[in-house]
Each structure stands twice: as structure tokens, then as C-alpha cells.
Design a protein around this motif. Structure first.
Motif, PDB file in Angstrom:
ATOM      1  N   UNK A 122       0.843  -1.204   0.000  1.00 45.89           N
ATOM      2  CA  UNK A 122       0.000   0.000   0.000  1.00 45.89           C
ATOM      3  C   UNK A 122       0.876   1.251   0.000  1.00 45.89           C
ATOM      4  N   UNK A 123       1.878   1.267   0.878  1.00 41.80           N
ATOM      5  CA  UNK A 123       2.764   2.422   0.958  1.00 41.80           C
ATOM      6  C   UNK A 123       3.577   2.587  -0.323  1.00 41.80           C
ATOM      7  N   UNK A 124       3.987   1.477  -0.924  1.00 41.61           N
ATOM      8  CA  UNK A 124       4.777   1.531  -2.146  1.00 41.61           C
ATOM      9  C   UNK A 124       3.966   2.131  -3.293  1.00 41.61           C
ATOM     10  N   UNK A 125       2.696   1.705  -3.430  1.00 37.02           N
ATOM     11  CA  UNK A 125       1.843   2.268  -4.476  1.00 37.02           C
ATOM     12  C   UNK A 125       1.631   3.759  -4.252  1.00 37.02           C
ATOM     13  N   UNK A 126       1.390   4.133  -2.998  1.00 39.89           N
ATOM     14  CA  UNK A 126       1.193   5.546  -2.684  1.00 39.89           C
ATOM     15  C   UNK A 126       2.447   6.355  -2.995  1.00 39.89           C
ATOM     16  N   UNK A 127       3.596   5.805  -2.664  1.00 36.29           N
ATOM     17  CA  UNK A 127       4.866   6.507  -2.885  1.00 36.29           C
ATOM     18  C   UNK A 127       5.075   6.788  -4.374  1.00 36.29           C
ATOM     19  N   UNK A 128       4.752   5.814  -5.213  1.00 29.66           N
ATOM     20  CA  UNK A 128       4.904   6.023  -6.657  1.00 29.66           C
ATOM     21  C   UNK A 128       3.985   7.142  -7.146  1.00 29.66           C
ATOM     22  N   UNK A 129       2.758   7.163  -6.639  1.00 35.64           N
ATOM     23  CA  UNK A 129       1.824   8.222  -7.040  1.00 35.64           C
ATOM     24  C   UNK A 129       2.351   9.590  -6.618  1.00 35.64           C
ATOM     25  N   UNK A 130       2.864   9.655  -5.404  1.00 31.38           N
ATOM     26  CA  UNK A 130       3.369  10.927  -4.890  1.00 31.38           C
ATOM     27  C   UNK A 130       4.565  11.386  -5.704  1.00 31.38           C
ATOM     28  N   UNK A 131       5.501  10.475  -5.985  1.00 31.65           N
ATOM     29  CA  UNK A 131       6.703  10.828  -6.734  1.00 31.65           C
ATOM     30  C   UNK A 131       6.376  11.264  -8.156  1.00 31.65           C
ATOM     31  N   UNK A 132       5.362  10.637  -8.746  1.00 31.29           N
ATOM     32  CA  UNK A 132       4.995  10.970 -10.123  1.00 31.29           C
ATOM     33  C   UNK A 132       4.245  12.295 -10.230  1.00 31.29           C
ATOM     34  N   UNK A 133       3.457  12.623  -9.202  1.00 27.38           N
ATOM     35  CA  UNK A 133       2.517  13.732  -9.333  1.00 27.38           C
ATOM     36  C   UNK A 133       2.886  14.990  -8.567  1.00 27.38           C
ATOM     37  N   UNK A 134       3.779  14.896  -7.585  1.00 29.05           N
ATOM     38  CA  UNK A 134       4.084  16.068  -6.764  1.00 29.05           C
ATOM     39  C   UNK A 134       5.457  16.617  -7.096  1.00 29.05           C
ATOM     40  N   UNK A 135       5.526  17.699  -7.868  1.00 28.31           N
ATOM     41  CA  UNK A 135       6.834  18.263  -8.207  1.00 28.31           C
ATOM     42  C   UNK A 135       7.471  18.932  -6.998  1.00 28.31           C
ATOM     43  N   UNK A 136       8.788  18.942  -6.992  1.00 22.95           N
ATOM     44  CA  UNK A 136       9.493  19.613  -5.905  1.00 22.95           C
ATOM     45  C   UNK A 136       9.458  21.115  -6.149  1.00 22.95           C
ATOM     46  N   UNK A 137       8.942  21.895  -5.199  1.00 20.58           N
ATOM     47  CA  UNK A 137       8.900  23.347  -5.401  1.00 20.58           C
ATOM     48  C   UNK A 137      10.294  23.956  -5.341  1.00 20.58           C
ATOM     49  N   UNK A 138      10.420  25.143  -5.916  1.00 19.62           N
ATOM     50  CA  UNK A 138      11.701  25.838  -5.881  1.00 19.62           C
ATOM     51  C   UNK A 138      12.108  26.051  -4.421  1.00 19.62           C
ATOM     52  N   UNK A 139      13.322  25.656  -4.054  1.00 19.52           N
ATOM     53  CA  UNK A 139      13.719  25.752  -2.656  1.00 19.52           C
ATOM     54  C   UNK A 139      14.042  27.166  -2.201  1.00 19.52           C
ATOM     55  N   UNK A 140      14.298  28.081  -3.136  1.00 19.43           N
ATOM     56  CA  UNK A 140      14.715  29.428  -2.790  1.00 19.43           C
ATOM     57  C   UNK A 140      13.494  30.348  -2.677  1.00 19.43           C
ATOM     58  N   UNK A 141      13.139  30.789  -1.467  1.00 17.85           N
ATOM     59  CA  UNK A 141      11.956  31.653  -1.309  1.00 17.85           C
ATOM     60  C   UNK A 141      12.064  32.945  -2.115  1.00 17.85           C
ATOM     61  N   UNK A 142      13.271  33.505  -2.222  1.00 19.27           N
ATOM     62  CA  UNK A 142      13.437  34.744  -2.992  1.00 19.27           C
ATOM     63  C   UNK A 142      13.095  34.519  -4.461  1.00 19.27           C
ATOM     64  N   UNK A 143      13.525  33.378  -5.007  1.00 20.93           N
ATOM     65  CA  UNK A 143      13.199  33.062  -6.400  1.00 20.93           C
ATOM     66  C   UNK A 143      11.694  32.876  -6.563  1.00 20.93           C
ATOM     67  N   UNK A 144      11.063  32.224  -5.618  1.00 21.86           N
ATOM     68  CA  UNK A 144       9.605  32.060  -5.693  1.00 21.86           C
ATOM     69  C   UNK A 144       8.912  33.412  -5.731  1.00 21.86           C
ATOM     70  N   UNK A 145       9.358  34.335  -4.869  1.00 23.92           N
ATOM     71  CA  UNK A 145       8.724  35.660  -4.836  1.00 23.92           C
ATOM     72  C   UNK A 145       8.927  36.403  -6.154  1.00 23.92           C
ATOM     73  N   UNK A 146      10.101  36.239  -6.768  1.00 18.23           N
ATOM     74  CA  UNK A 146      10.352  36.880  -8.065  1.00 18.23           C
ATOM     75  C   UNK A 146       9.383  36.369  -9.129  1.00 18.23           C
ATOM     76  N   UNK A 147       9.203  35.052  -9.160  1.00 19.29           N
ATOM     77  CA  UNK A 147       8.318  34.460 -10.162  1.00 19.29           C
ATOM     78  C   UNK A 147       6.877  34.911  -9.928  1.00 19.29           C
ATOM     79  N   UNK A 148       6.444  34.932  -8.665  1.00 13.99           N
ATOM     80  CA  UNK A 148       5.081  35.360  -8.347  1.00 13.99           C
ATOM     81  C   UNK A 148       4.899  36.845  -8.687  1.00 13.99           C
ATOM     82  N   UNK A 149       5.925  37.649  -8.434  1.00 15.20           N
ATOM     83  CA  UNK A 149       5.849  39.074  -8.786  1.00 15.20           C
ATOM     84  C   UNK A 149       5.666  39.252 -10.291  1.00 15.20           C
ATOM     85  N   UNK A 150       6.390  38.460 -11.084  1.00  9.03           N
ATOM     86  CA  UNK A 150       6.254  38.545 -12.539  1.00  9.03           C
ATOM     87  C   UNK A 150       4.858  38.120 -12.975  1.00  9.03           C
TER      88      UNK A 150
END
Length: 307
Positions: free
Chosen positions: A170-198
Motif C-alpha cells: 500500500x505504501x509503495x503504491x502511494x509513494x509512486x503516485x506521490x513521486x509521479x505527481x508532486x513536483x518539488x517546489x523551488x527551494x529558494x523563497x526569494x526566487x519564488x517571490x520573483x516568479x510570483x511578482x512577474x
């Protein structure tokens, strides 16, 4: 025999309910974190933790050797029952087709709320919670308890009424779904704010090309707004051109905008007549927006404490 646990148990129960309550309060933060990941609802998470307290008071505590582990599995079982009961609720025609889990919102510059920040100790983004919503209840429980809280499959198995090997699957199936569907967000908050500002500048200026430049070609827009959405709005839109058209539609309803942090990611709150009218959360990879999640239900925003 684990004499350390026996000693703790004897101390706890010789002194009665006051020390038991103290032990429960020490674990409350983790229990709320478990329930939030299981349910995606701040209110339901509180309900689940409170029910665990009631169950603890009604249980024969003399046999509990590890109170923290016992409470974690009890909360897991309560949440599993709550998830299974949602089926009929989701079939209600008034229930939004596109459900976005409860966010933890902090206005930029505001002091963090320790209780709410504790829910996000391992950076549980809204994108991850949305993926967890797509899992069947048993998969969600196995993934959350094992992958996020290191609960063994031997302990998970009786909760889902499966063998440890089946719980692992069950956990293995869930893990595959999570890895396939959840992208890693940009780790730099300043970069995120720049993109949102644009994004914000292009949206407010009605700049179609500017919006296309900041959106990933396969960007996904989700809107959870119930009956408060404008008639021309769609609740699920994929593709940069379609999302751009939708963003320009929303722009004419937006007045004042405030920056917020939502589950660790950049976000915006739009205000109309001084009250929150919409919450936008951005998932950013590199310099592009790959996901936008909007809660446009004023009553829900007020209940979530968005000011």
C-alpha cells in the motif's frame, strides 16, 4: 522486557489522570501533524486528536507500554475511518468538484504561529496534500504513517486489516503516485517571490505574453470556490494558454493583493472590500509556475483564519 517503558507507565498511572493529560499534551503536536497529513483539514485534524484523547481516557492504560506510539496508531485509525466516511460527502452536489486541502497561511512579515508551523515541520506543501487526496484511504494511511512518521508495517497492518507485506505494498503504491505527481517546489523563497511578482505584474497589466513567459507549458490550475466562482471560470484548467486566459478573467475581480506564505510556498491573498476573496498558491520549479491552486470561497477563507 523494556523496563524503561514499564517505569514510565507505572509513574504515569500511579499519579492518575493529571500526568496522563500531561503526557498527551506533550504528544499533541505530533498527533495534529499526523492527522493534518491524513485528512488535509485543520478542523478535522483537531477533531481526530480530540477523539484520541477521549479514547485514551476510556482505555485500560495499564497495558500501554509506549504511549506515543499507541496514540499515533489510534489517531491513524480515527483518520482512516473519517476518510472512508467522506465518500458520501463528496457525492453531495454542493461539494466542490475540485477540492483543495486546508492550507497553513502566514502573511509575509508576520510572526509565525508555533502551533501551525509545527504542522509543517517537514515541509508539507499544498501540492503534496492534493496528491494525497487522490489516494485510497488505506494507501494514504500506510504512506503517511510509514514514510512520514516511521511507523513500522507491523504496526500499520492491523489498522488497515492487512498483513505487514500488504501494508508495505500500500505504501509503495502511494509513494509512486506521490513521486509521479508532486513536483518539488523551488527551494529558494526569494526566487519564488520573483516568479510570483512577474505573474502578478503580467496578470494585472493584462499582459498575455508576459503570463505565458512565466507559466510552464503544462501548468495546472485548480480552483476550489464552490458557488462563489464567476460563471465563466473553470475549476480545473491545464496548459499555459488556457491558464493565462483564466488568470486574466480572475484579474478583473482582484482589487488589493497581499503576499503570503502557504505551506512554505509563495502565495497571494486578493482582497475585495477589505475582506479576503481568494487565496492563490503557486508551485514553482526553476523559474516557471507549474501549478496554481486557488481557494475562492470567502466563508472558508474566514474559517481558516485568512485575514
Amino acid at each position: 522486557m523494556d523496563h524503561g517503558h514499564d517505569k514510565d507507565r507505572n509513574v504515569a498511572y500511579q499519579h492518575g489522570p493529571e500526568l496522563l493529560a500531561e503526557r498527551f499534551e506533550a504528544d499533541r503536536g505530533q498527533l495534529r501533524a499526523v492527522a493534518y497529513r491524513m485528512l488535509g483539514s485543520l478542523g478535522e485534524a483537531e477533531d481526530a486528536v480530540q477523539e484520541a484523547w477521549i479514547k485514551l481516557n476510556r482505555s485500560d492504560t495499564a497495558g500501554i507500554r509506549n504511549l506515543s506510539a499507541w496514540l499515533t496508531t489510534v489517531v491513524g485509525r480515527i483518520c482512516l475511518d473519517m476518510l472512508r466516511s467522506r465518500t458520501s460527502r463528496r457525492e453531495d452536489p454542493l461539494f466542490s468538484d475540485t477540492y483543495i486541502p486546508d492550507p497553513v497561511v502566514r502573511e509575509d512579515g508576520a510572526a509565525p504561529d508555533p502551533e501551525r508551523e509545527a504542522l509543517l515541520a517537514d515541509e508539507v506543501g499544498l501540492a503534496l496534500l492534493i496528491v494525497l487526496e487522490t489516494l485510497v484511504p488505506a494507501e494514504r494511511l500506510a504512506f503517511v504513517l510509514h514514510d512520514m512518521f516511521a511507523v513500522s508495517f507491523d504496526e500499520i497492518a492491523p489498522i488497515v486489516d492487512r498483513s505487514p507485506a500488504a501494508a508495505r505494498q500500500l505504501a509503495s503504491r502511494a509513494r509512486r503516485r506521490v513521486q509521479d505527481a508532486a513536483p518539488a517546489p523551488a527551494p529558494d523563497p526569494a526566487r519564488q517571490r520573483e516568479v510570483v511578482s512577474a505573474f502578478l505584474a503580467a496578470s494585472q497589466a493584462g499582459d498575455f505574453e508576459g503570463l505565458l513567459a512565466v507559466l510552464d507549458p503544462d501548468v495546472l490550475l485548480r480552483v476550489d470556490g464552490g458557488v462563489l466562482l464567476p460563471a465563466e471560470a473553470s475549476t480545473l484548467v491545464r496548459g499555459a494558454e488556457r491558464v493565462t486566459a483564466q488568470a486574466l478573467t480572475f484579474a478583473k475581480f482582484r482589487h488589493t493583493v497581499r503576499r503570503v506564505t502557504v505551506n512554505g510556498a509563495a502565495g497571494l491573498v486578493s482582497l475585495a472590500d477589505g475582506a479576503p476573496a481568494g487565496l492563490m498558491v503557486f508551485t514553482i520549479v526553476g523559474t516557471r509556475v507549474v501549478g496554481i491552486d486557488i481557494i475562492a470561497d470567502r466563508e472558508r477563507l474566514a474559517a481558516l483564519g485568512v485575514r
